[in-house]
Scaffold this motif. Structure first.
Motif, PDB file in Angstrom:
ATOM      1  N   SER A  77     -37.249  60.421   3.879  1.00  0.00           N
ATOM      2  CA  SER A  77     -36.150  60.803   2.991  1.00  0.00           C
ATOM      3  C   SER A  77     -36.489  60.505   1.536  1.00  0.00           C
ATOM      4  CB  SER A  77     -34.864  60.069   3.392  1.00  0.00           C
ATOM      5  OG  SER A  77     -34.473  60.396   4.711  1.00  0.00           O
ATOM      6  N   PHE A  78     -37.144  59.376   1.292  1.00  0.00           N
ATOM      7  CA  PHE A  78     -37.500  59.020  -0.082  1.00  0.00           C
ATOM      8  C   PHE A  78     -38.571  59.950  -0.624  1.00  0.00           C
ATOM      9  CE2 PHE A  78     -39.815  56.626  -3.329  1.00  0.00           C
ATOM     10  CZ  PHE A  78     -38.765  56.215  -4.140  1.00  0.00           C
ATOM     11  N   LEU A  79     -39.557  60.274   0.200  1.00  0.00           N
ATOM     12  CA  LEU A  79     -40.599  61.209  -0.225  1.00  0.00           C
ATOM     13  C   LEU A  79     -39.987  62.568  -0.585  1.00  0.00           C
ATOM     14  CD1 LEU A  79     -43.336  60.382   2.430  1.00  0.00           C
ATOM     15  CD2 LEU A  79     -43.584  60.118  -0.047  1.00  0.00           C
ATOM     16  N   ARG A  80     -39.076  63.029   0.263  1.00  0.00           N
ATOM     17  CA  ARG A  80     -38.443  64.323   0.023  1.00  0.00           C
ATOM     18  C   ARG A  80     -37.572  64.285  -1.234  1.00  0.00           C
ATOM     19  NH1 ARG A  80     -36.308  65.091   4.946  1.00  0.00           N
ATOM     20  NH2 ARG A  80     -38.260  65.981   5.715  1.00  0.00           N
ATOM     21  N   ALA A  81     -36.868  63.181  -1.441  1.00  0.00           N
ATOM     22  CA  ALA A  81     -36.023  63.053  -2.631  1.00  0.00           C
ATOM     23  C   ALA A  81     -36.868  63.021  -3.898  1.00  0.00           C
ATOM     24  CB  ALA A  81     -35.165  61.798  -2.527  1.00  0.00           C
ATOM     25  N   PHE A  82     -37.993  62.309  -3.855  1.00  0.00           N
ATOM     26  CA  PHE A  82     -38.878  62.243  -5.023  1.00  0.00           C
ATOM     27  C   PHE A  82     -39.413  63.628  -5.352  1.00  0.00           C
ATOM     28  CE2 PHE A  82     -43.117  61.574  -6.930  1.00  0.00           C
ATOM     29  CZ  PHE A  82     -42.741  60.857  -8.050  1.00  0.00           C
ATOM     30  N   TRP A  83     -39.818  64.369  -4.332  1.00  0.00           N
ATOM     31  CA  TRP A  83     -40.307  65.738  -4.552  1.00  0.00           C
ATOM     32  C   TRP A  83     -39.196  66.623  -5.125  1.00  0.00           C
ATOM     33  CZ3 TRP A  83     -39.021  69.654  -0.525  1.00  0.00           C
ATOM     34  CH2 TRP A  83     -39.414  70.935  -0.907  1.00  0.00           C
ATOM     35  N   ARG A  84     -38.006  66.558  -4.560  1.00  0.00           N
ATOM     36  CA  ARG A  84     -36.919  67.420  -5.013  1.00  0.00           C
ATOM     37  C   ARG A  84     -36.533  67.135  -6.456  1.00  0.00           C
ATOM     38  NH1 ARG A  84     -32.884  66.813   0.241  1.00  0.00           N
ATOM     39  NH2 ARG A  84     -33.824  68.442   1.537  1.00  0.00           N
ATOM     40  N   CYS A  85     -36.427  65.863  -6.784  1.00  0.00           N
ATOM     41  CA  CYS A  85     -35.914  65.494  -8.101  1.00  0.00           C
ATOM     42  C   CYS A  85     -36.911  65.779  -9.223  1.00  0.00           C
ATOM     43  CB  CYS A  85     -35.536  64.007  -8.108  1.00  0.00           C
ATOM     44  SG  CYS A  85     -34.064  63.624  -7.150  1.00  0.00           S
ATOM     45  N   GLY A 247     -52.737  69.506   8.480  1.00  0.00           N
ATOM     46  CA  GLY A 247     -52.085  69.114   9.728  1.00  0.00           C
ATOM     47  C   GLY A 247     -51.368  67.787   9.633  1.00  0.00           C
ATOM     48  N   ILE A 248     -51.946  66.832   8.911  1.00  0.00           N
ATOM     49  CA  ILE A 248     -51.305  65.526   8.754  1.00  0.00           C
ATOM     50  C   ILE A 248     -50.029  65.666   7.941  1.00  0.00           C
ATOM     51  CG2 ILE A 248     -51.561  63.244   7.686  1.00  0.00           C
ATOM     52  CD1 ILE A 248     -54.463  63.275   8.540  1.00  0.00           C
ATOM     53  N   ASN A 249     -50.050  66.499   6.915  1.00  0.00           N
ATOM     54  CA  ASN A 249     -48.836  66.738   6.131  1.00  0.00           C
ATOM     55  C   ASN A 249     -47.750  67.362   6.996  1.00  0.00           C
ATOM     56  OD1 ASN A 249     -47.298  67.078   3.557  1.00  0.00           O
ATOM     57  ND2 ASN A 249     -47.593  69.240   4.018  1.00  0.00           N
ATOM     58  N   GLN A 250     -48.113  68.303   7.847  1.00  0.00           N
ATOM     59  CA  GLN A 250     -47.135  68.921   8.735  1.00  0.00           C
ATOM     60  C   GLN A 250     -46.599  67.931   9.753  1.00  0.00           C
ATOM     61  OE1 GLN A 250     -48.934  72.527  10.402  1.00  0.00           O
ATOM     62  NE2 GLN A 250     -47.667  73.750   9.030  1.00  0.00           N
ATOM     63  N   ALA A 251     -47.471  67.080  10.305  1.00  0.00           N
ATOM     64  CA  ALA A 251     -47.037  66.109  11.296  1.00  0.00           C
ATOM     65  C   ALA A 251     -46.060  65.102  10.695  1.00  0.00           C
ATOM     66  CB  ALA A 251     -48.255  65.382  11.882  1.00  0.00           C
ATOM     67  N   LEU A 252     -46.276  64.741   9.444  1.00  0.00           N
ATOM     68  CA  LEU A 252     -45.372  63.799   8.792  1.00  0.00           C
ATOM     69  C   LEU A 252     -44.028  64.450   8.502  1.00  0.00           C
ATOM     70  CD1 LEU A 252     -46.641  61.256   6.195  1.00  0.00           C
ATOM     71  CD2 LEU A 252     -44.312  62.121   6.101  1.00  0.00           C
ATOM     72  N   GLY A 253     -44.032  65.702   8.066  1.00  0.00           N
ATOM     73  CA  GLY A 253     -42.807  66.475   7.950  1.00  0.00           C
ATOM     74  C   GLY A 253     -41.935  66.198   6.746  1.00  0.00           C
ATOM     75  N   ALA A 254     -42.453  65.512   5.744  1.00  0.00           N
ATOM     76  CA  ALA A 254     -41.637  65.206   4.570  1.00  0.00           C
ATOM     77  C   ALA A 254     -41.758  66.267   3.487  1.00  0.00           C
ATOM     78  CB  ALA A 254     -42.032  63.844   3.998  1.00  0.00           C
ATOM     79  N   LEU A 255     -42.951  66.833   3.316  1.00  0.00           N
ATOM     80  CA  LEU A 255     -43.219  67.752   2.215  1.00  0.00           C
ATOM     81  C   LEU A 255     -43.659  69.115   2.746  1.00  0.00           C
ATOM     82  CD1 LEU A 255     -45.307  65.346  -0.065  1.00  0.00           C
ATOM     83  CD2 LEU A 255     -42.847  65.806  -0.193  1.00  0.00           C
ATOM     84  N   PRO A 256     -43.432  70.169   1.974  1.00  0.00           N
ATOM     85  CA  PRO A 256     -43.925  71.497   2.375  1.00  0.00           C
ATOM     86  C   PRO A 256     -45.430  71.583   2.153  1.00  0.00           C
ATOM     87  CG  PRO A 256     -42.948  71.626   0.213  1.00  0.00           C
ATOM     88  CD  PRO A 256     -42.706  70.214   0.692  1.00  0.00           C
ATOM     89  N   ASP A 257     -46.024  72.685   2.560  1.00  0.00           N
ATOM     90  CA  ASP A 257     -47.431  72.912   2.273  1.00  0.00           C
ATOM     91  C   ASP A 257     -47.650  72.959   0.768  1.00  0.00           C
ATOM     92  OD1 ASP A 257     -47.848  73.075   4.985  1.00  0.00           O
ATOM     93  OD2 ASP A 257     -47.717  75.268   5.034  1.00  0.00           O
ATOM     94  N   LYS A 258     -48.877  72.668   0.356  1.00  0.00           N
ATOM     95  CA  LYS A 258     -49.163  72.595  -1.079  1.00  0.00           C
ATOM     96  C   LYS A 258     -48.855  73.903  -1.782  1.00  0.00           C
ATOM     97  CE  LYS A 258     -52.647  70.939  -4.333  1.00  0.00           C
ATOM     98  NZ  LYS A 258     -53.994  70.348  -4.488  1.00  0.00           N
ATOM     99  N   GLY A 259     -49.106  75.034  -1.109  1.00  0.00           N
ATOM    100  CA  GLY A 259     -48.840  76.321  -1.726  1.00  0.00           C
ATOM    101  C   GLY A 259     -47.372  76.601  -1.967  1.00  0.00           C
ATOM    102  N   ASP A 260     -46.487  75.907  -1.220  1.00  0.00           N
ATOM    103  CA  ASP A 260     -45.042  76.117  -1.354  1.00  0.00           C
ATOM    104  C   ASP A 260     -44.361  74.982  -2.112  1.00  0.00           C
ATOM    105  OD1 ASP A 260     -45.267  78.428   0.179  1.00  0.00           O
ATOM    106  OD2 ASP A 260     -45.049  77.317   2.055  1.00  0.00           O
ATOM    107  N   LEU A 261     -45.136  74.079  -2.666  1.00  0.00           N
ATOM    108  CA  LEU A 261     -44.570  72.872  -3.268  1.00  0.00           C
ATOM    109  C   LEU A 261     -43.659  73.181  -4.453  1.00  0.00           C
ATOM    110  CD1 LEU A 261     -44.903  69.831  -2.656  1.00  0.00           C
ATOM    111  CD2 LEU A 261     -46.572  69.736  -4.512  1.00  0.00           C
ATOM    112  N   MET A 262     -43.968  74.215  -5.213  1.00  0.00           N
ATOM    113  CA  MET A 262     -43.216  74.508  -6.438  1.00  0.00           C
ATOM    114  C   MET A 262     -42.272  75.693  -6.288  1.00  0.00           C
ATOM    115  SD  MET A 262     -44.589  72.066  -7.965  1.00  0.00           S
ATOM    116  CE  MET A 262     -46.096  71.101  -7.826  1.00  0.00           C
ATOM    117  N   HIS A 263     -42.250  76.341  -5.122  1.00  0.00           N
ATOM    118  CA  HIS A 263     -41.481  77.577  -4.979  1.00  0.00           C
ATOM    119  C   HIS A 263     -40.510  77.445  -3.808  1.00  0.00           C
ATOM    120  CE1 HIS A 263     -44.370  79.348  -7.761  1.00  0.00           C
ATOM    121  NE2 HIS A 263     -45.347  78.892  -6.976  1.00  0.00           N
TER     122      HIS A 263
END
Length: 332
Positions: A77-85, A247-263
């Protein structure tokens, strides 16, 4: 409807796995701290809103670090909030230093430890000076690995040092404390940074560590995949491989793929609703990086996830048209 996973576990194991007691204890503490306000609206409503905030991932905003890192769900939740904000930092192409990223982290968690930010920056910078500039995406994915797998990486660092010195890595003691006071990572000497260790032997030790580790660790199969193309590697080379592994980023499930990070238009709308509830955060996000990273900035403190909702809904309830549209929107 109960999930198959829920039905397959005894009650006490499921509660422990989901850290339900952690949230119950925190909810009761907040209930006691705000009992005068809660008496006007009822205990049932408080618990409903508290656990809704847990499900939505907003319960970690402006909380102390000991709570932010207390459970895997809190960390995600904190990782996702940091990315969103602070995704606008990446969208604008701004490059920030480690200290500036740490100031952003403290806007969401006032006592976030500098040590964790330094470790994340070191993954990106390797041998470079710690005052070098980093892109938002590079820092974010490195920070994700360091923050979520913090205790695991402390043990990995000890294993790496043992392999360099010829010791038996099986003697490494796995940290068992959940207090947030992590063991200091061994200082990696210059020779160790350049020489590295044999990748296959390193993976065997990590596989054994994952089998006995009590904290979250990356899926061993994905770790093996990340190491499959190298014969030798350094410690920070290993961390960089983890941070860049899809794959590790997907398994963790907090952040989108790098290509979708800003869109993500839907996320932009959600960010606007979040900022509307916390006016003090608007200036910190919309201001320039230099202004938003001033060390003197004090982040707003929200003692309870339900308090702003009650104040807002009481105002709406008093209006003559009886509309609840604004109240419903603020609670999402």
């Amino acid at each position: 409807m109960l999930s198959p996973e829920r039905l397959a576990l005894p009650d006490y194991e499921y509660l422990a796995q989901r850290h339900v007691l952690t949230y119950m204890e925190d909810a009761v503490c907040q209930l006691l701290e705000n009992r005068e306000d809660i008496s006007q609206y009822g205990i049932a409503r408080f618990f409903t809103e508290y656990f809704n905030s847990v499900c939505q991932g907003t319960h970690i905003l402006f909380r102390e670090f000991s709570f932010v890192q207390a459970t895997p769900h809190n960390r995600v939740s904190f990782l996702r909030a940091f990315w969103r904000c602070f995704r606008t930092v990446g969208k604008n192409g701004d490059l920030l230093t480690m200290k500036e990223y740490h100031c952003l982290l403290q806007l969401l968690c006032p006592d976030f430890p500098l040590e964790l930010t330094q470790k994340a920056a070191r993954i990106v910078l390797m041998d470079d000076a710690m005052d070098c500039l980093m892109s938002f995406s590079d820092f974010l994915f490195a920070f994700q690995i360091q923050f979520y797998y913090s205790e695991f990486l402390d043990s990995v660092a000890a294993i790496y040092e043992d392999l360099l010195s010829g010791k038996n890595p099986n003697t490494v003691i796995v940290p068992t404390s959940s207090s947030g006071q992590h063991r200091q990572r061994p200082a990696l000497g210059e020779a160790g940074m350049l020489e590295g260790v044999e990748a296959s032997l390193f993976y065997q030790c990590l596989e054994n560590l994952c089998d006995r580790h009590k904290y979250s660790c990356p899926p061993p199969a994905l770790v093996k995949e990340a190491l499959s193309n190298v014969q030798r590697l350094t410690f920070y080379g290993f961390l960089m491989a983890l941070s860049k592994h899809h794959g590790i980023n997907q398994a963790l499930g907090a952040l989108p793929d790098k290509g979708d990070l800003m869109h993500d238009p839907a996320m932009d709308e959600e960010l606007e609703r979040l900022l509307a509830q916390v006016p003090g955060l608007v200036n910190s996000v919309t201001a320039s990086p230099e202004a938003s990273c001033l060390p003197s900035r004090t982040p707003p403190r929200v003692g309870s996830p339900w308090r702003p909702l009650h104040h807002h809904s009481r105002k709406v309830d008093g209006e003559s048209d009886g509309s609840t549209e604004e109240t419903d929107e603020s609670e999402t």
